[in-house]
Design a protein around this motif. Structure first.
Motif, short mmCIF file in Angstrom:
data_model
loop_
_atom_site.label_atom_id
_atom_site.label_comp_id
_atom_site.label_asym_id
_atom_site.label_seq_id
_atom_site.Cartn_x
_atom_site.Cartn_y
_atom_site.Cartn_z
N UNK A 1 1.85 6.69 12.74
CA UNK A 1 1.57 5.66 13.74
C UNK A 1 1.09 6.25 15.07
N UNK B 1 15.61 1.09 6.73
CA UNK B 1 15.42 1.12 8.18
C UNK B 1 15.17 -0.27 8.74
N UNK C 1 -6.66 9.51 -4.56
CA UNK C 1 -7.14 8.20 -4.12
C UNK C 1 -7.00 8.07 -2.61
N UNK D 1 4.72 16.08 0.12
CA UNK D 1 5.59 15.29 -0.77
C UNK D 1 5.18 15.40 -2.24
N UNK D 2 3.91 15.14 -2.51
CA UNK D 2 3.43 15.18 -3.89
C UNK D 2 3.50 16.58 -4.48
N UNK E 1 -3.87 14.60 1.91
CA UNK E 1 -2.76 14.30 1.00
C UNK E 1 -3.24 14.23 -0.45
N UNK F 1 0.11 4.09 -2.70
CA UNK F 1 -0.22 5.46 -2.34
C UNK F 1 0.75 6.43 -3.02
N UNK G 1 -7.38 5.18 0.43
CA UNK G 1 -7.40 3.72 0.56
C UNK G 1 -8.07 3.28 1.86
N UNK H 1 10.92 1.91 11.53
CA UNK H 1 9.65 2.56 11.19
C UNK H 1 8.55 1.99 12.06
N UNK H 2 7.82 2.88 12.73
CA UNK H 2 6.68 2.41 13.54
C UNK H 2 5.45 2.34 12.66
N UNK H 3 4.73 1.24 12.76
CA UNK H 3 3.51 1.11 11.94
C UNK H 3 2.29 0.95 12.83
N UNK I 1 12.21 3.31 3.79
CA UNK I 1 11.62 2.40 4.78
C UNK I 1 12.31 1.04 4.76
N UNK J 1 -0.29 9.44 -5.98
CA UNK J 1 -0.15 10.91 -6.01
C UNK J 1 0.72 11.35 -7.18
N UNK K 1 -2.62 4.02 4.22
CA UNK K 1 -1.36 4.04 3.46
C UNK K 1 -0.62 5.37 3.54
N UNK K 2 -0.65 6.00 4.72
CA UNK K 2 0.20 7.19 4.88
C UNK K 2 1.65 6.72 4.89
N UNK K 3 2.55 7.57 4.36
CA UNK K 3 3.96 7.19 4.33
C UNK K 3 4.49 7.13 5.76
N UNK K 4 4.84 5.91 6.20
CA UNK K 4 5.09 5.68 7.62
C UNK K 4 6.35 6.38 8.14
N UNK K 5 7.30 6.69 7.24
CA UNK K 5 8.56 7.29 7.69
C UNK K 5 8.53 8.81 7.60
N UNK L 1 3.83 10.02 -8.31
CA UNK L 1 5.28 9.81 -8.34
C UNK L 1 5.60 8.74 -9.38
N UNK M 1 0.81 -1.22 0.00
CA UNK M 1 0.00 0.00 0.00
C UNK M 1 0.84 1.27 0.00
N UNK M 2 2.04 1.21 0.57
CA UNK M 2 2.91 2.38 0.58
C UNK M 2 3.28 2.78 -0.85
#
Lengths: 221, 258
Positions: free
Chosen positions: B151, A146, B97, B116-117, B165, A124, B99, A219-221, A143, A128, B103-107, A130, A120-121
C-alpha cells in the motif's frame, strides 16, 4: 461495610471465571477457525457440515448445552474428559460446552473476515502454486483475522459473561459464589454491585486493549 | 491467416508450450469462449487484443485454470491441465501470472511477497529466496522498496513487484492480464519497459492489453478477439497496417485515430 465478604473466596471465584474464559477462548478460536475453513472450502460435504454445525449450535441456548455436557455426556455416557472428582470433571465439561457454543460465533466472525479479503489475493496465491490450505493459512486467514479483531472482541466479552452459565453444573466460578452469598447475606444490592463490577473489570480492559490491537494490525490497502 | 497458421503448425511439431484446442466456456447464457484454437511456441510473445467483453481476459485466465473450461483441451508443455489439487498447484507454479489489480499480498512486505512462493512452493531456504528476490526486485527497478508494504508503493511499482513475484517461480510462461489498465498514464511505461526487457530475454508471454505500442514493438504475433472468438491472427505489422477482418478494421479505426 464489606465485613460480610469475610469467609468468601471472591478472588478465587473470579480466578475460575478467568480460567474458564481463557481456555474456552483458545479452544473456540481454534475450532471456530477450522469451521470457517470448512465453510469456505471446496468439498461440499465439509461445507455442509460447517453450515449445519453453526446453524444448529448457535440456536441452542447455552444453558441447554452446558446441562447436556453434565447430564448427557457425563452422567449418561460416562465421559469425564480424563478428569477425576466432581469439580474437575464439571470444569472440563463446562469448557467443552463453552467451546462448542462459542466456536459457532467465532466461525461466523472469521468467515465475515474472509469475505473482506479481495478475491484477487486468493487468486494471486493460487497463481504462484500454493495449495488450498496454504492459500488459506498464509494469505487469506492472516488478513481475515486482522479485519475481525472487533467482532471477535465482542465474542470474547460475551464468552466472559457466558461462563456464568457454568454455575448450572456446579462449577465454582463467580456467579456460583454470588448465588451462595445472596442466600446467606443481607446486602443484596451490594453483592450484585460487587459482582457486576468484577465482570466490568474483566471485560472493559479486554475491549480497550483489543480495540487498540485491531487498529494496529489493520491491513492497509 | 493461412500464412501464419502454416508457420504455426511447423512449430507445433516441435512441441508448443501452450496449446488450446477447441476450448469453449459459458458464463450462464453468455458463450464467452467459442471454439478457441491457439498455440504458443517457446519464446513467443503473443499479444491478445480486442474490445471489452470479447473474452480475452477469460482466455488468459483459463491457461492456469483460474477459470475452468466447459469443453476442449489445454496443454502446457505437452501435458493437459490437471484437475484442482496438488498437480494443478505444481503446474501453476510454472505459469506466472500478472493481474490488472496487482494483487500483491497486502499483509506482507514487498520482499516477503517475492519470497513466499519460493519458500512454500519451491522449498528454497529463506536466505537463498531473499537473495533471488532482491536480484529480481533490482531487475524491475524497485530494490529500494523491499521492506515496504504494497500500500506504500505507487501502482507502477506494485505491478513491477508483481512481475518479480511471478518471475521468482522461474515460470515457463508468463500471463499478463491487462497489466497496465489500472495504472496512471505516467506509470504505464515503467511497467511496459520491464515487460519489453522480459520479451527480449526470450520469455514466453501471453499479454492481454490495450497498449498498441507494446503490441507493435514486442509482440511476435497479435491475436484479435471479438465476441468470444479469435477473429484474426497476424504479425503486428500485418495486423496494424493491413487488418483483414472487418471487425478488426472497425476496432482499429476506433482506437488509433483520435
Amino acid at each position: 461495610m464489606f465485613d460480610f465478604l469475610e469467609g468468601y473466596d471472591l478472588l478465587g471465584a473470579f480466578w475460575v471465571t478467568i480460567k474458564l474464559t481463557l481456555l474456552s477462548a483458545v479452544g473456540s478460536l481454534i475450532w471456530g477457525t477450522v469451521l470457517a475453513a470448512l465453510r469456505v472450502g471446496p468439498v461440499p460435504l465439509m461445507r455442509g457440515f460447517g453450515t449445519a454445525y453453526v446453524n444448529i449450535v448457535r440456536n441452542i441456548p447455552l444453558t441447554v448445552i452446558i446441562l447436556f455436557t453434565s447430564l448427557g455426556l457425563n452422567q449418561t455416557l460416562g465421559i469425564s474428559l480424563g478428569a477425576h472428582g466432581f469439580s474437575h470433571i464439571n470444569f472440563r465439561l463446562a469448557v467443552l460446552g463453552l467451546i462448542v457454543y462459542t466456536s459457532a460465533f467465532v466461525c461466523e466472525a472469521v468467515r465475515s473476515g474472509i469475505n473482506t479479503v479481495p478475491v484477487g489475493q486468493a487468486e494471486a496465491a493460487r497463481a504462484i502454486g500454493l495449495n488450498f490450505t496454504q492459500v488459506l493459512r498464509l494469505v487469506v486467514l492472516p488478513q481475515a483475522f486482522r479485519s475481525v479483531v472487533g467482532p471477535l472482541t465482542n465474542v470474547l466479552i460475551a464468552l466472559t459473561k457466558n461462563t456464568t452459565v457454568a454455575a448450572a453444573i456446579g462449577v465454582a466460578e463467580a456467579a456460583a459464589l454470588m448465588k451462595d452469598m445472596v442466600e446467606n447475606e443481607a446486602q443484596l444490592l451490594l453483592i450484585s454491585a460487587i459482582f457486576a463490577f468484577g465482570f466490568v473489570v474483566l471485560t472493559l480492559p479486554t475491549g480497550l486493549i483489543l480495540g487498540w490491537v485491531g487498529k494496529k494490525v489493520a491491513v492497509k490497502r | 491467416m493461412t500464412e501464419v497458421s502454416v508457420a504455426k503448425q511447423d512449430v507445433a511439431a516441435t512441441g508448443d508450450l501452450v496449446v488450446l484446442r477447441n476450448v469453449n466456456k459459458h458464463f450462464g447464457a453468455l458463450h464467452v469462449l467459442q471454439d478457441i484454437d491457439l498455440s504458443i511456441a517457446r519464446g513467443e510473445v503473443v499479444v491478445v487484443i480486442g474490445p471489452s467483453g470479447s473474452g480475452k481476459s477469460t482466455l488468459c485466465r483459463t491457461i492456469n485454470r483460474l477459470e475452468t473450461i466447459d469443453s476442449g483441451t489445454i496443454l502446457i508443455d505437452g501435458r493437459p491441465l490437471p484437475q484442482e489439487g496438488k498437480e494443478l498447484a505444481r503446474l501453476r507454479a510454472d505459469v506466472g501470472m500478472v493481474f490488472q489489480s496487482f494483487n500483491l499480498f497486502a499483509h506482507k512486505t514487498v520482499l516477503e511477497n517475492v519470497t513466499l512462493g519460493q519458500i512454500k512452493v519451491r522449498r528454497k531456504d529463506k536466505k537463498e529466496a531473499e537473495e533471488k528476490a532482491r536480484a529480481l526486485l533490482d531487475r524491475v527497478g524497485v530494490a529500494a522498496q523491499a521492506d515496504k508494504y504494497p500500500a506504500q508503493l505507487s501502482g507502477g511499482q506494485q505491478q513491477r513487484v508483481a512481475i518479480a513475484r511471478a518471475l521468482a517461480m522461474d515460470p515457463k510462461v508468463m500471463l499478463f492480464d491487462e497489466p497496465t489498465s489500472a495504472l496512471d498514464p505516467e506509470m504505464i511505461n515503467e511497467v511496459l519497459e520491464v515487460m519489453q526487457q522480459l520479451a527480449r530475454d526470450g520469455m514466453t508471454m501471453v499479454v492481454v492489453t490495450h497498449e498498441m505500442g507494446f503490441a507493435r514493438s514486442a509482440a511476435n504475433r497479435v491475436v484479435f478477439m471479438a465476441d468470444g472468438r479469435i477473429v484474426e491472427e497476424a504479425t503486428p505489422d500485418q495486423f496494424f497496417s493491413n487488418p483483414r477482418s472487418d471487425r478488426a478494421k472497425d476496432f482499429l479505426s476506433k482506437i488509433l485515430h483520435h
